[in-house]
Motif scaffolding. Sequence first.
Motif, PDB file in Angstrom:
ATOM      1  N   GLN A  79     -24.246  39.985  27.632  1.00  0.00           N
ATOM      2  CA  GLN A  79     -23.638  38.658  27.548  1.00  0.00           C
ATOM      3  C   GLN A  79     -23.886  37.884  28.836  1.00  0.00           C
ATOM      4  OE1 GLN A  79     -19.500  39.390  25.805  1.00  0.00           O
ATOM      5  NE2 GLN A  79     -20.545  41.330  25.484  1.00  0.00           N
ATOM      6  N   LYS A  80     -23.747  36.566  28.746  1.00  0.00           N
ATOM      7  CA  LYS A  80     -24.054  35.680  29.872  1.00  0.00           C
ATOM      8  C   LYS A  80     -23.312  36.128  31.132  1.00  0.00           C
ATOM      9  CE  LYS A  80     -24.921  30.871  30.527  1.00  0.00           C
ATOM     10  NZ  LYS A  80     -24.102  29.740  30.773  1.00  0.00           N
ATOM     11  N   TYR A 105     -22.749  45.465  31.000  1.00  0.00           N
ATOM     12  CA  TYR A 105     -23.356  45.770  29.689  1.00  0.00           C
ATOM     13  C   TYR A 105     -22.954  47.173  29.245  1.00  0.00           C
ATOM     14  CZ  TYR A 105     -27.319  46.890  26.499  1.00  0.00           C
ATOM     15  OH  TYR A 105     -28.108  47.293  25.445  1.00  0.00           O
ATOM     16  N   THR A 143     -23.382  44.825  24.055  1.00  0.00           N
ATOM     17  CA  THR A 143     -24.079  43.539  23.906  1.00  0.00           C
ATOM     18  C   THR A 143     -24.241  42.899  25.285  1.00  0.00           C
ATOM     19  OG1 THR A 143     -22.925  43.260  21.806  1.00  0.00           O
ATOM     20  CG2 THR A 143     -24.027  41.308  22.694  1.00  0.00           C
ATOM     21  N   PHE A 191     -23.516  38.898  32.679  1.00  0.00           N
ATOM     22  CA  PHE A 191     -23.273  40.344  32.737  1.00  0.00           C
ATOM     23  C   PHE A 191     -24.195  41.030  33.738  1.00  0.00           C
ATOM     24  CE2 PHE A 191     -21.136  42.337  28.727  1.00  0.00           C
ATOM     25  CZ  PHE A 191     -19.997  41.600  28.979  1.00  0.00           C
ATOM     26  N   VAL A 222     -18.557  41.853  20.208  1.00  0.00           N
ATOM     27  CA  VAL A 222     -18.652  40.394  20.013  1.00  0.00           C
ATOM     28  C   VAL A 222     -19.542  40.120  18.802  1.00  0.00           C
ATOM     29  CG1 VAL A 222     -18.334  39.698  22.433  1.00  0.00           C
ATOM     30  CG2 VAL A 222     -20.614  40.327  21.623  1.00  0.00           C
ATOM     31  N   GLU A 258     -18.116  37.547  13.113  1.00  0.00           N
ATOM     32  CA  GLU A 258     -17.249  36.683  13.926  1.00  0.00           C
ATOM     33  C   GLU A 258     -15.970  36.410  13.133  1.00  0.00           C
ATOM     34  OE1 GLU A 258     -17.761  35.093  16.966  1.00  0.00           O
ATOM     35  OE2 GLU A 258     -15.811  34.156  16.725  1.00  0.00           O
ATOM     36  N   ASP A 309     -19.527  47.405  28.047  1.00  0.00           N
ATOM     37  CA  ASP A 309     -19.302  46.814  26.725  1.00  0.00           C
ATOM     38  C   ASP A 309     -19.476  47.843  25.592  1.00  0.00           C
ATOM     39  OD1 ASP A 309     -18.657  44.350  25.255  1.00  0.00           O
ATOM     40  OD2 ASP A 309     -20.653  44.648  24.387  1.00  0.00           O
ATOM     41  N   PHE A 369     -22.616  38.874  16.557  1.00  0.00           N
ATOM     42  CA  PHE A 369     -24.061  38.910  16.814  1.00  0.00           C
ATOM     43  C   PHE A 369     -24.775  38.598  15.498  1.00  0.00           C
ATOM     44  CE2 PHE A 369     -28.123  40.674  18.310  1.00  0.00           C
ATOM     45  CZ  PHE A 369     -28.088  40.300  19.641  1.00  0.00           C
ATOM     46  N   GLU A 396     -32.460  43.703  24.294  1.00  0.00           N
ATOM     47  CA  GLU A 396     -31.608  44.831  24.709  1.00  0.00           C
ATOM     48  C   GLU A 396     -32.418  46.089  24.987  1.00  0.00           C
ATOM     49  OE1 GLU A 396     -28.723  44.895  21.527  1.00  0.00           O
ATOM     50  OE2 GLU A 396     -27.519  43.342  22.468  1.00  0.00           O
ATOM     51  N   ARG A 443     -20.312  45.706  17.086  1.00  0.00           N
ATOM     52  CA  ARG A 443     -20.270  45.259  18.479  1.00  0.00           C
ATOM     53  C   ARG A 443     -18.893  44.702  18.837  1.00  0.00           C
ATOM     54  NH1 ARG A 443     -25.559  43.737  20.474  1.00  0.00           N
ATOM     55  NH2 ARG A 443     -27.167  44.038  18.897  1.00  0.00           N
TER      56      ARG A 443
END
Length: 378
Positions: free
Chosen positions: A181-182, A189, A179, A184, A97, A150, A192, A99, A220, A95
Motif C-alpha cells: 500500500q502507498k 508489507y 498487500t 508502505f 484491503v 470492498e 500486512d 483489491f 507484488e 486480503r
Amino acid sequence: MLKTPFLERSSQKGSTSGEPFYDPLKSYEENYKDGPFGAFADGVDLRVNETPKINFLGFKINTPFGIPSGPLLNSKFCKAAFEKGFDVIHYKTRRSVAFPTNDWPNVLSVEIDGDLTLERAKKPLVGSTNFDKDPKKLSITNSFGNPSPEPPSIWQEDMKKAAVIAGSGQLLIASVVGTIQKGFSEEDYYEDFAKAAQMAKDTGVKVIEVNLSCPNVASEGIVCYSKNAVLSICKKTKEKLGKTPLLIKLGYFSLDQQDLLEDIIKNVLPYINGISAINTLPAPVVDKEGKQVLPGQGRLIAGICGASIKWAGLDMVKRLKQIREKLGKDFAILGVGGVMTPYDFFEYRNAGADVVQSSTGSMWNPNLAYEIKQKLTG
Ligand SMILES: Cc1cc2nc3c(=O)[nH]c(=O)nc-3n(C[C@H](O)[C@H](O)[C@H](O)COP(=O)(O)O)c2cc1C
C-alpha cells in the motif's frame, strides 16, 4: 469487461468435459454471485459415514484430500465442496484491503502435451477458451490477482458462515496474502500478511495459510524465494495467531534452489506448522497469433496448473519429506499440483504428502473425492 479478439464466452457451453463448478467462460464476479455450477449446484450430498481417524494439525479428519486455495470463492462453494466429500478445503485467498480482479479471462485452457518442464515454461503456451478435452489431461491458466472485496468485512462475514458448515471430520483453512500500500516499507508489507491472518482468525477459521507464491500480481512478485521476507512474514503472523496453526504456500523450488529451500524451512519452522506446495508454474501465454492473450499489464506470464505440473508438485513433496527427515522436525506437507485422478492422490500420499489437494482436477471432476474414498474403502 475487456475481451481479447478470438476468445468467445458463450459457444463452449456443455463441452464434453462436463460443466466445471467454476465456469471459466463467466467473469469472477458472475461466478461469485451465481456459482457454484455443474454438479456442485445439485445439492446431492456424497458424504459417506466415516469415523474421522486421521490426525492433521491436531484435528481429526476423514480422508486427507480436498481443494486448495483458489476455486472455492465463498461459503456457497465451500458448502458444496464439503457435501461432495472434499474434507480439507481452503477458502480463496483474501486480503486486509480491497483489491480488484484481473480482467476476464482468468482461466484459459493451454495446449501442452506431457510435462510443463522449467525449460518448456520459458517458451509461450497457446491459451484458448476451448476446454473440450480429456479433463484428466487438462492444463489451465489461473490469473486472478488475489482479488478481495470492498469492504473486507464482506469476506469476513462470509468466511464466518463457511467456518461453521464443515461436517464431522472436515476442515476449512483460510488463505491470506499481504498487500503493498502507498507509503508502505517492506516491513509494513510483511506486517500486512499478519493483519490479514488476524482478520481470518477472527472469523473462527481454525487454520490459516499465508500465500507466499502468487505469480499473478506483477507489482507484488513471488515472495517465497526471499528468505528475509518469508521469515519476517512468518514471525509477524505467528505473533498474531498464537496457537492457531499456520501454513505457508510455496511455489516450486528448482534443484538449484535446494539450499535456499532447506535454509528457509530450517529458519521458519519455529513459526509454522506445515507447508503447502506447489502453487502454479509461471509461463508466458499467447493466442494463436503469438500475442499476449490475457489482457492487461504484467499478464503475459500466468500461473499454469493442472495435469502438466504434477511432476513439480510431486518433486517438491518428495524433497520436503527428505528435508523433514534430515532436520528431524515435524511439519505437515500438503501436496498440490496436477492431481486429476485417484491414482495421482495415491502417488502424492506415497511421496510423503499428509494431505493432498486438487484445484484443476476437482473443478472438472466434482466426484474426485468420492472416487478416492471408494478406492480407499474398496
Ligand atoms: C481457479 C483457480 C484459482 C486459484 N486461486 C488461488 C488463490 O487464490 N490462492 C492460492 O494460493 N492459489 C490459488 N490457485 C492455485 C491452486 O491453489 C494450486 O496451487 C494450483 O492450481 C495447482 O494445483 P492444480 O494443478 O490442482 O490446479 C488457484 C488455482 C485455480 C485453478
